[in-house]
Motif scaffolding. Structure first.
Motif, mmCIF file in Angstrom:
data_model
loop_
_atom_site.group_PDB
_atom_site.id
_atom_site.type_symbol
_atom_site.label_atom_id
_atom_site.label_comp_id
_atom_site.label_asym_id
_atom_site.label_seq_id
_atom_site.Cartn_x
_atom_site.Cartn_y
_atom_site.Cartn_z
ATOM 1 N N GLN A 1 0.826 -1.199 0.000
ATOM 2 C CA GLN A 1 0.000 0.000 0.000
ATOM 3 C C GLN A 1 0.865 1.256 0.000
ATOM 4 O O GLN A 1 0.482 2.283 -0.563
ATOM 5 C CB GLN A 1 -0.911 -0.007 1.234
ATOM 6 C CG GLN A 1 -2.040 -1.016 1.167
ATOM 7 C CD GLN A 1 -3.157 -0.566 0.237
ATOM 8 O OE1 GLN A 1 -3.087 0.502 -0.347
ATOM 9 N NE2 GLN A 1 -4.167 -1.391 0.091
ATOM 10 N N SER B 1 -12.183 1.146 0.592
ATOM 11 C CA SER B 1 -12.574 2.375 1.280
ATOM 12 C C SER B 1 -11.357 3.184 1.712
ATOM 13 O O SER B 1 -11.445 4.396 1.868
ATOM 14 C CB SER B 1 -13.438 2.032 2.494
ATOM 15 O OG SER B 1 -12.712 1.218 3.404
ATOM 16 N N ASP B 2 -10.224 2.540 1.925
ATOM 17 C CA ASP B 2 -8.999 3.224 2.301
ATOM 18 C C ASP B 2 -8.015 3.305 1.145
ATOM 19 O O ASP B 2 -6.830 3.572 1.346
ATOM 20 C CB ASP B 2 -8.336 2.512 3.493
ATOM 21 C CG ASP B 2 -9.218 2.527 4.727
ATOM 22 O OD1 ASP B 2 -9.971 3.499 4.880
ATOM 23 O OD2 ASP B 2 -9.167 1.554 5.502
ATOM 24 N N SER B 3 -8.467 3.049 -0.052
ATOM 25 C CA SER B 3 -7.576 3.042 -1.207
ATOM 26 C C SER B 3 -7.208 4.467 -1.593
ATOM 27 O O SER B 3 -8.079 5.302 -1.841
ATOM 28 C CB SER B 3 -8.252 2.319 -2.374
ATOM 29 O OG SER B 3 -7.561 2.569 -3.568
ATOM 30 N N SER B 4 -5.926 4.722 -1.681
ATOM 31 C CA SER B 4 -5.474 6.052 -2.102
ATOM 32 C C SER B 4 -5.817 6.301 -3.554
ATOM 33 O O SER B 4 -6.146 7.438 -3.939
ATOM 34 C CB SER B 4 -3.965 6.176 -1.873
ATOM 35 O OG SER B 4 -3.270 5.137 -2.531
ATOM 36 N N ASP C 1 -13.633 -4.454 1.377
ATOM 37 C CA ASP C 1 -13.743 -3.163 2.059
ATOM 38 C C ASP C 1 -12.439 -2.399 2.062
ATOM 39 O O ASP C 1 -12.410 -1.239 2.446
ATOM 40 C CB ASP C 1 -14.203 -3.374 3.509
ATOM 41 C CG ASP C 1 -15.664 -3.769 3.583
ATOM 42 O OD1 ASP C 1 -16.377 -3.526 2.594
ATOM 43 O OD2 ASP C 1 -16.072 -4.335 4.608
ATOM 44 N N VAL C 2 -11.342 -3.042 1.649
ATOM 45 C CA VAL C 2 -10.071 -2.340 1.608
ATOM 46 C C VAL C 2 -10.139 -1.159 0.652
ATOM 47 O O VAL C 2 -9.395 -0.206 0.765
ATOM 48 C CB VAL C 2 -8.950 -3.318 1.191
ATOM 49 C CG1 VAL C 2 -9.098 -3.714 -0.265
ATOM 50 C CG2 VAL C 2 -7.590 -2.706 1.411
ATOM 51 N N SER D 1 -5.448 -6.721 0.143
ATOM 52 C CA SER D 1 -5.960 -7.117 1.449
ATOM 53 C C SER D 1 -5.599 -8.566 1.731
ATOM 54 O O SER D 1 -5.835 -9.450 0.919
ATOM 55 C CB SER D 1 -7.479 -6.943 1.503
ATOM 56 O OG SER D 1 -7.997 -7.481 2.681
ATOM 57 N N ASN E 1 -9.620 7.175 -3.726
ATOM 58 C CA ASN E 1 -9.870 8.530 -3.221
ATOM 59 C C ASN E 1 -9.375 9.592 -4.201
ATOM 60 O O ASN E 1 -10.022 10.631 -4.397
ATOM 61 C CB ASN E 1 -9.192 8.707 -1.867
ATOM 62 C CG ASN E 1 -9.791 7.799 -0.805
ATOM 63 O OD1 ASN E 1 -10.962 7.430 -0.886
ATOM 64 N ND2 ASN E 1 -9.006 7.443 0.193
ATOM 65 N N GLU F 1 -6.245 -2.967 -6.112
ATOM 66 C CA GLU F 1 -6.272 -2.407 -4.762
ATOM 67 C C GLU F 1 -6.938 -3.393 -3.811
ATOM 68 O O GLU F 1 -6.549 -3.533 -2.668
ATOM 69 C CB GLU F 1 -7.033 -1.079 -4.758
ATOM 70 C CG GLU F 1 -6.386 0.025 -5.562
ATOM 71 C CD GLU F 1 -5.218 0.656 -4.823
ATOM 72 O OE1 GLU F 1 -5.436 1.185 -3.714
ATOM 73 O OE2 GLU F 1 -4.101 0.608 -5.351
#
Length: 905
Positions: free
Chosen positions: A446, A491-494, A488-489, A482, A497, A478
């Motif tokens: 990551q 949701s924190d993916s750069s 759900d990973v 995990s 976003n 992405e």
């Protein structure tokens, strides 16, 4: 031998085992009153009080004397004249999970409230039967089966079952009441008729409803007579003895009553042969040997069995000398040597000040430079990874080294990962192609992926749009990062976003981002099922982010209006395609549909950004200029009015997945930009394509004519077409210089690009030319070397194209080759970018990539000739041009295609 087709049971991995319980045939024997006095509980048994009492059936799969599933029960049914269930039961196991020894244990239960016992079922076994699911030829049984019911026994399902579905042939008795000859004749005749009935059900014998109805009534009469005759023929029948209760087991002895249960197993188009699951062999070591090392693989030791050892299970003495003992060692499956891995961890964890000042000697420096020249597909061995780590501070100034450094780090080691993460911000700024490589499927860190996103943030919207299609596909990788596999990973993916933020702040980016996501959401294929929820969530977060912008509400409404427009056009396309009318009537139907005020297509108010090109706002469709093109999918040619009082023609069609064409046009657009950066404008025409779903899309329509039509119209001469549209008597060949330059440059550009992409199915109907001299390709249904025609050339350079330049002796042909060499050399310099873009499309549902995911990128790499030097590669490319020019196969293909098209017309 005749062709024999079959399927394997392992292929039926989603189909549950089914069985149809049909009917029960047989005759009850009257119970003497004396037995009922001694056994008062029998008075309450349902089958004794009523010969057509309610019975229910349970079915269960057994294997190797053990139950494989829970029993499945028939629903309640009330019988009048016969016990007929006619009910399909689905057992909780698939055919692919059935072992060869699988058996179907079927038990018929009789209601008996007085004998519930400890089971509380209030039922006792009426009878049972056990039938194997695979026959002696390991083929799955199918069709109607007649099973012998063993009275008062539950089906056991054991390997040596006491309730087999067929009894072994009984010995003849002289005291048979019905006479052995008569009984055998009846049974044989009944068996013969049942075999004929099976053949008719399988379609081997034609059906005749009138005769079949008479035959079925006769068969039922023969069946009843045979059952009665078989029952009477039983010797020494004593109802009192047979209904006695066993003092030890508390069960009834079997009764000599003949009952048969008819069942039906599913039929398949081909025989289903048992095939066990083939598990992969124990993994071998994948540790790579450093080049130049003297490590050799030694053969395994030869171990022979000693004297007196039973080798083959047939006794002692005759042993097979020389056999090897096979022992599975779990350490063999490790990816690396544990001792070497520990040594590497110890070395890399040592932080000394000397490492920062360490510099390689000339030999190591040359080796490092050779590693830096590796392409993105080249594997780095352990020795090279250790070398990169050792001189990581020396490599900080080389931007090419970052991707190699990321691949050399063991990101699962916390201390090593922390040390590597602290170095990344200090590295020289990487190019976009390296950032795309860090977002590929091979990079799981990551930290490294977030670093790549930071580099992408510096790209403007126009540059980002060139890679947006691949960045949307990179969201799939992405998820893979995990360890738990939880989606759900994202949701924190750069990366996610970043894309959501940039798309919400740009009309053009947001438009394409929205439709790329919608197509992925619309893809319901099995391969894309794991990503469906993730893309839906990203689309939801994108629409949420729009609400936080000043124009968010208006843009969301725009997406809704675009979807409504596309739905109306899809309806018009389908109605036109499926209408059983000739082309003129279809055109009339289309114009009438577009002119109907109810469809709101004549006037679009307020103006709507076109999904195909959001920079263009349309105000309506011009019905009189609508048409239907000659094609199997009947695409629509529609002309929009724009806010600038111009016309924008598009082609809209349904029934075709345009994602592959969309990818090719995107790559051509990128290559055009790469060539222009080197001041080489090859006059390419990368028209716009947008897939709006998996079966519909829009294509920008450029006024042009196919080479086949141009040659036919101008008597076989493409030069005459150019001369007619761009006359200049003072210019060479009578063609205006700008038009001839455009033609030569565009021919060179598309020859190089279609060769690199391996575009197939090239003929004169999908090579187009515009009046201004722009030459371009359409219809990219075959790429990466695939071609439906045999012996197709790697490059499409037909005699018509060369004739349009003035022929091969003319200087224009030499200029054409010069442009080809310059374009090929320029694109080879950007090979990493092109390969990384295809690597990111690895999991996309694009036909020619999905066929060979691992080979797709390699096919492009092979055509770039990266293993050769510049001069050698250009020499090879020149030979390819000459071979394509002199090849006779393209002429044959074009003539055959033209004949087929003429015959279809």
């Amino acid at each position: 031998m005749e062709t024999f087709s079959f399927a394997t049971s392992s292929a039926l991995n989603k189909l549950a085992v089914h069985v149809r319980i049909d009917r029960l045939d047989g005759h009850h024997k009257a119970i003497p009153y004396s037995v009922l006095l001694s056994r008062p509980d029998l008075r309450h048994r349902a089958s004794i009080t009523n010969p057509h009492s309610e019975l229910y059936v349970t079915a269960q799969i057994w294997a190797d004397s053990k139950p494989l599933t829970v029993p499945v029960q028939t629903s309640y049914k009330s019988f009048k004249n016969a016990r007929i269930w006619n009910e399909w039961l689905s057992l909780p196991v698939t055919y692919s999970n059935l072992p060869l020894s699988a058996q179907l244990a079927i038990t018929i239960w009789d209601l008996s409230p007085a004998e519930a016992g400890e089971s509380n079922l209030h039922a006792v076994p009426f009878g049972g039967t056990t039938i194997p699911l695979f026959d002696s030829d390991n083929t799955l049984q199918k069709g109607r089966q007649r099973c012998k019911v063993h009275r008062h026994k539950a089906a056991d399902g054991l390997s040596s079952s006491m309730t087999p579905w067929v009894n072994p042939p009984a010995r003849k008795s002289k005291k048979d009441v019905a006479g052995p000859d008569t009984l055998n004749e009846q049974v044989a005749e009944m068996g013969r008729l049942e075999e004929l009935l099976k053949k008719q059900e399988m379609g081997d014998i034609p059906q005749d409803p009138w005769l079949d109805q008479m035959l079925f009534r006769k068969m039922m009469k023969l069946r009843n007579e045979a059952l009665k005759a078989e029952s009477v023929s039983k010797r020494h029948y004593s109802p009192t003895k047979e209904l006695q209760r066993d003092s030890e087991k508390g069960e009834l002895e079997p009764v000599n009553e003949n009952f048969y249960l008819d069942i039906e197993l599913p039929r398949f188009d081909h025989p289903i042969v048992f095939a066990d699951v083939e598990y992969p062999p124990p993994p071998m070591s994948q540790a790579q040997v450093a080049p130049g090392s003297d490590v050799r693989l030694r053969p395994p030791p030869e171990v022979s069995f000693g004297p007196g050892i039973d080798v083959n299970g047939n006794g002692y003495g005759d042993s097979d000398v020389g056999r090897l003992i096979q022992i599975y060692d779990p350490e063999v499956g490790q990816l690396e040597n544990p001792a070497e891995a520990k040594h590497r961890r110890l070395v890399r964890s040592m932080q000394t000040g000397a490492e920062r000042e360490m510099k390689p000697n000339p030999a190591v420096r040359d080796h490092l430079n050779r590693i830096m020249s590796y392409g993105p597909l080249h594997e780095i061995n352990l020795h090279e990874k250790d070398m990169i780590w050792k001189f990581r501070y020396y490599l900080l100034r080389d931007k090419r080294a970052l991707t190699k450094f990321v691949k050399s780090v063991n990101w699962k080691d916390p201390s090593e990962a922390r040390s590597a993460a602290s170095i990344l911000p200090k590295w020289a700024e990487i190019d976009v192609d390296d950032a795309l490589e860090l977002l590929g499927p091979q990079i799981e860190s990551q930290v490294a992926r977030a670093y790549a996103v930071e580099r992408l943030k510096k790209a403007d919207d126009d540059e980002l749009l060139l890679y947006l299609l691949q960045l949307v596909q990179a969201l799939k990788f992405e998820i893979r990062t995990s360890e738990t596999g939880d989606s759900d990973v994202a949701s924190d993916s750069s990366l996610k976003n970043f894309l959501v933020t940039r798309a919400s702040n740009s009309l053009t980016l947001g438009n394409y981002f929205h439709w790329y996501l919608m197509v992925e959401i619309d893809d319901r294929s099995e391969e894309q099922a794991p990503h469906h929820e993730m893309f839906a969530r990203v689309e939801f977060e994108f629409l949420e982010a729009l609400e936080g912008t000043s124009e968010g509400a208006a843009r969301k409404k725009t997406f809704l209006r675009q979807a409504e427009l596309l739905m109306i056009l899809a309806k018009a396309s389908k109605d036109t395609r499926y209408a059983r009318e000739d082309r003129p009537r279809k055109i009339t139907r289309l114009k009438k549909f577009l002119a109907d005020p109810k469809n709101e297509l004549i006037h679009i108010d307020p103006p709507l950004p076109l999904p195909l090109d959001p920079a263009v706002e349309v105000t309506g469709i011009i019905p009189d200029k609508a048409s239907v093109l000659k094609s199997s999918l009947v695409p629509l040619l529609l002309t929009f009015r724009t806010t600038t009082n111009t016309e924008y023609p598009i082609m809209f069609k349904t029934g075709d997945d345009l994602r592959q064409d969309q990818l090719v046009i995107q790559i051509i657009t990128l290559m055009d930009r790469l060539l222009r950066k080197e001041n080489l404008d090859l006059k390419l025409s990368p028209y716009r394509i947008l897939a709006t779903s998996t079966s519909a899309g829009a294509v920008q329509f450029l006024p042009s004519m196919s080479l086949a039509a141009a040659v036919a119209k101008y008597k076989g001469s493409l030069l005459a077409y150019l001369r007619a549209n761009n006359p200049d008597e003072a210019a060479p060949l009578g063609v205006r210089k700008e038009a001839m330059d455009t033609y030569i440059k565009s021919c060179a550009g598309y020859c190089v690009i279609t060769y690199l992409l391996g575009v197939g199915d090239r003929h004169l109907d999908n090579l187009l030319i515009s009046p201004s001299g722009h030459f371009f390709h359409v219809d990219f249904g075959y790429i990466l070397g695939r071609d439906p025609k045999p012996f197709a050339p790697q490059m499409k350079l037909c005699k018509e194209m060369i004739e349009g330049m003035g022929g091969s002796p003319h200087p224009n042909y030499s200029a054409f080759k010069s442009y080809c060499f310059t374009a090929y050399s320029t694109l080879r310099k950007s090979s990493s970018l092109l390969l990384n873009l295809f690597a990111l499309m690895k999991e996309a549902n694009i036909p020619d990539i999905a066929m060979e995911k691992e080979r797709a990128v390699q096919k492009v790499e092979e055509r770039l000739l990266l293993g050769m030097g510049e001069e050698e590669a250009l020499g090879q490319f020149e030979r390819l041009i000459e071979e394509s020019k002199d090849s006779w196969m393209p002429m044959v293909i074009d003539r055959v295609h033209g004949f087929v098209q003429h015959w279809r017309a």
